[in-house]
Design an enzyme around this catalytic site. Structure first.
Site: not given
Ligand code: TYM
Length: 332
Positions: A115, A197, A200
């Protein structure tokens, strides 16, 4: 006797429309694990605002993510579903943990490094501190297991380091959480640039499939997915586009990549793409229907997130008080 269940915590940011990456990397596993664990599933709106969000969109998406959790099969009666900003302990604990986190650790986070390349000097400080808030989310619930996609593994390791450091400095306080990363859906890649990856926030909508995409859009996006000129269906790093399609199929159907390549030994890319598209459509159609109905019932969603916040506040505050006391803050 009723042995106390182990705890799961996980969350998704309402920073865009959710993709099948979010579904296969995280949500689908939550659904599988929900009966065995005491689960807290959070819509992490405070994480989403580390990047500027349009207020009306943020409000709308926060409710959409909640509806997607329920529509995907998370039972709101059995699990605690809530919105991160409704539990102030997350922000408070984040400050306290930030006082026990090093700049060096945070600078090494690959997501931050990616980022900061994009934003340069005007990168927000919250993006730097983002993993500390994530550590608070997890540690405030005595979490045992965190089901996430592979991209979150490094943040989980940092969470463990922060927890261990705090325990060593102030005596045993936090449980050390383990990641739970699925085999097949751990990293779903962009359909347009399969080295990247699926995300969204990608500018090119053909690179991702949204959970809410209608069937004809799914067919179009999968048929346009970038492949290669090899012409044979192998599960190989040399064919990242094909590998990604195999992973999607494997994750939804629960069969191994080897079984899939055996099945397709005498078939072409067009057949694979068409089967992948139909498999995704079949998986998502019932969810989409439920999600649409849920979104039409705002009162129901409100009752879920309010009940969830009550329970989450209760658990999180207990641990927060303990942390404050250990640090030496005067009890209120
Ligand atoms: P976020 O919102 O980017 O994504 C949510 C979840 O989706 C998974 N993910 C993927 N898995 C496989 N392939 C992909 N292309 C893909 N894109 C996203 C992410 O690994 C995630 O599990 N920081 C985290 C959110 C968060 C969180 C937490 C997660 C905040 N606090 C505490 C677990 C525990 C995030 O940005 O996820």
């Amino acid at each position: 006797m009723d042995e106390r269940k182990k705890v799961i915590f996980s969350g998704i940011q309402p920073s865009g429309n959710l993709t099948i990456g979010n579904y296969l990397g995280a949500l689908k596993n939550w659904v599988k694990l929900q009966d065995e664990y005491d689960c807290y599933f959070c819509v992490v709106d405070l994480h989403a605002i580390t990047v500027r969000q349009t207020p009306a969109d943020l409000r709308k998406r926060t409710l959409e993510v909640l509806a997607i959790y329920i529509g995907a099969g998370i039972d709101p009666e059995k699990n605690t579903l809530f919105i991160q900003s409704h539990v102030p302990a997350h922000s408070e604990c984040s400050w306290l943990l930030g006082c026990n986190t090093y700049m060096g650790e945070l600078s090494r986070m690959t997501q931050y490094k990616d980022k900061s390349q994009k934003f340069g000097d005007s990168i927000g400080s919250a993006l730097f501190n983002y993993p500390v808030l994530m550590a608070s989310d997890i540690l405030l619930y005595n979490t045992d297991l965190v089901p996430v996609g592979k991209d979150q593994k490094q943040h989980l390791e940092l969470t463990r380091d922060i927890a261990n450091r705090f325990n060593n400095t102030y005596s045993e306080t936090f449980k050390i959480p383990e990641p739970y990363i699925p085999k097949a859906g751990a990293k779903i890649m962009s359909l347009q640039e399969p080295e990247k990856k699926m995300s969204k926030s990608d500018e090119n909508p053909n690179s991702y499939i949204l959970i809410m995409d209608p069937p004809d859009v799914i067919r179009k996006k999968v048929s346009r997915a970038v492949t290669d000129t090899v012409g044979k269906i192998n599960y190989s790093d040399e064919q990242p586009g094909i590998k990604n399609l195999i992973n999607i199929l494997s994750s939804i159907k629960g069969i191994t990549p080897e079984e899939i390549t055996a099945d397709y030994s005498d078939k072409g890319y067009a057949q694979l793409k068409s089967d992948v598209a139909e498999t995704i459509i079949e998986e998502l159609s019932p969810l989409q229907e439920k999600i649409k109905n849920l979104l039409a019932d705002k009162n129901y969603l409100e009752s879920i997130y309010k009940t969830g916040a009550e329970k989450a506040n209760y658990t999180a505050n207990k641990i927060l008080r303990k942390v404050q006391k250990k640090i030496g803050l005067v009890p209120r």
